[in-house]
Enzyme design. Structure first.
Site, PDB file in Angstrom:
ATOM      1  N   ASP A 186       0.851  -1.181   0.000  1.00 43.27           N
ATOM      2  CA  ASP A 186       0.000   0.000   0.000  1.00 43.27           C
ATOM      3  C   ASP A 186       0.889   1.232   0.000  1.00 43.27           C
ATOM      4  O   ASP A 186       1.563   1.526   0.994  1.00 43.27           O
ATOM      5  CB  ASP A 186      -0.922   0.007   1.218  1.00 43.27           C
ATOM      6  CG  ASP A 186      -1.910   1.163   1.200  1.00 43.27           C
ATOM      7  OD1 ASP A 186      -1.900   1.953   0.233  1.00 43.27           O
ATOM      8  OD2 ASP A 186      -2.699   1.286   2.155  1.00 43.27           O
ATOM      9  N   ASP A 237      -7.911   2.824  -3.911  1.00 42.28           N
ATOM     10  CA  ASP A 237      -8.458   3.105  -2.583  1.00 42.28           C
ATOM     11  C   ASP A 237      -8.903   4.556  -2.497  1.00 42.28           C
ATOM     12  O   ASP A 237     -10.077   4.877  -2.701  1.00 42.28           O
ATOM     13  CB  ASP A 237      -7.424   2.779  -1.506  1.00 42.28           C
ATOM     14  CG  ASP A 237      -7.930   3.068  -0.093  1.00 42.28           C
ATOM     15  OD1 ASP A 237      -9.131   3.392   0.073  1.00 42.28           O
ATOM     16  OD2 ASP A 237      -7.141   2.981   0.862  1.00 42.28           O
ATOM     17  N   LYS A 261     -14.577   1.332   1.549  1.00 41.62           N
ATOM     18  CA  LYS A 261     -14.520   1.657   2.975  1.00 41.62           C
ATOM     19  C   LYS A 261     -15.764   2.444   3.365  1.00 41.62           C
ATOM     20  O   LYS A 261     -16.119   3.416   2.698  1.00 41.62           O
ATOM     21  CB  LYS A 261     -13.262   2.468   3.295  1.00 41.62           C
ATOM     22  CG  LYS A 261     -11.966   1.707   3.084  1.00 41.62           C
ATOM     23  CD  LYS A 261     -10.754   2.566   3.411  1.00 41.62           C
ATOM     24  CE  LYS A 261      -9.458   1.798   3.248  1.00 41.62           C
ATOM     25  NZ  LYS A 261      -8.262   2.643   3.491  1.00 41.62           N
TER      26      LYS A 261
END
Length: 352
Positions: A186, A237, A261
């Site tokens: 990440d 993301d 998320k």
């Protein structure tokens, strides 16, 4: 319905370091919505460096325009309540997420169902990866061995602070843990597009499962450029908050997977849409979390239980806590998250 907010600050057992920030505590706003007999819970994490949401802002939003929007509604008006929450204000994703989850939790409790059961699942265990914070090669190698010993078999390495050093760090972790556990990276937007391609190509022989958000969130052309030039799958993301963002990623061919998320997309209702949209267009998906407690992570785990994803999810945030700020809820057993058998999220109150 009565709406109450609770600020919590829960210490981590180990500092959590990324390319964007260093955290030593989970700072969250817990939301409780009561019908007089049952209480539903939700969580709005403070995420200055990603969503810009703060505890003060979320609290003002929830106690102000969102509470006003819900005024007069009964506890059985879930669909209308969710619509009003989303239309009450612009932005404020964490605040909307907290109230969305609390309303779902309350609805499940009123029916005597677990939250994952209310969402349509009979599965009470989901898996998570665990993150290795940004650090030097020796520290990361030691952390990797420790996390494998803790029972995790999917490790996420935080990179993106130093492209040249990232290659060495990834190699050291792979050497330390051996070929069995999966590794994912990440970068938290930390690389340029050219650095991303250079680093990813250099470590593809380390059997990297995926690379998350290699470049700046708004640079979809750059992320597509990276995706086209490496063999390792790319996970979007910070580039994806809501449906429009995911549509843009799909149109650009910018990523192979998306990380959904709740605190980015404003709750369970939108999250389900995102997961369905990704599946329809052939994108993989995982469900992730911010630095949240057992409330926020519990809601995300319930979502995963009802809407299975294509890869192991990223729900380790509450594992980092020294102790839970609430009683009841999820529990960890290595990489396994056990969902509660009690109604809703299984949360029964605060411990702090």
């Amino acid at each position: 319905m009565k709406l109450t907010t609770h600020r919590v600050s829960a210490p981590l057992h180990t500092p959590f370091v990324t390319a964007l920030r260093t955290a030593t505590h989970v700072e969250s706003l817990l939301v409780e919505i009561s019908d007089g007999e049952h209480s539903g819970w939700g969580e709005a994490p403070q995420v200055w460096k990603v969503t810009g949401d703060s505890l003060a802002g979320s609290q003002a939003c929830i106690e102000g325009p969102i509470a006003t929007a819900l005024d007069g509604l009964g506890p059985d008006d879930l669909t209308e309540a969710l619509r009003r929450v989303q239309s009450a204000v612009v932005g404020n994703f964490g605040a909307k997420d907290a109230v969305d989850v609390a309303l779902h939790d309350l609805a499940a409790r009123r029916r005597g169902q677990t939250l994952h059961g209310f969402l349509g699942s009979t599965t009470d265990v989901v898996r998570t990866d665990v993150t290795l914070s940004v650090g030097d090669a020796d520290a990361l190698a030691d952390a990797g061995k420790a996390r494998v010993a803790d029972g995790f078999d999917v490790l996420k390495i935080k990179v993106g602070t130093d492209a040249a050093g990232d290659i060495e760090r990834v190699r050291r972790v792979r050497d330390a843990i051996g070929p069995g556990p999966r590794l994912r990276l990440d970068a938290n937007q930390g690389w340029t597009r050219r650095d991303a391609v250079t680093v990813i190509r250099a470590i593809e022989d380390c059997d990297i499962e995926l690379v998350e958000q290699p470049v700046a969130a708004a640079d979809l052309e750059g992320m597509a450029w990276v995706t086209d030039r490496v063999n390792t799958p790319i996970l979007a993301d910070e580039s994806v908050y809501g449906v429009r963002d995911l549509v843009a990623v799909i149109r650009h061919g910018a990523a192979d997977l998306v990380n959904v998320k709740l605190a980015k997309c404003a709750g369970l209702a939108t999250a389900r849409t995102l997961l369905e949209l990704a599946r329809e267009h052939g994108l993989g998906a995982i469900v992730g979390c911010m630095m949240e407690s057992h409330v926020g992570v519990g809601a995300a785990a319930a979502l995963v239980s009802a809407y299975p994803t294509t890869a192991v999810n990223d729900l380790d945030a509450a594992w980092w806590l020294r102790e839970a700020p609430v009683t009841g809820g999820i529990r960890y057993d290595g990489s396994l998250i056990h969902l509660p058998s009690a109604p809703g999220l299984g949360v029964t109150g605060l411990t702090v």
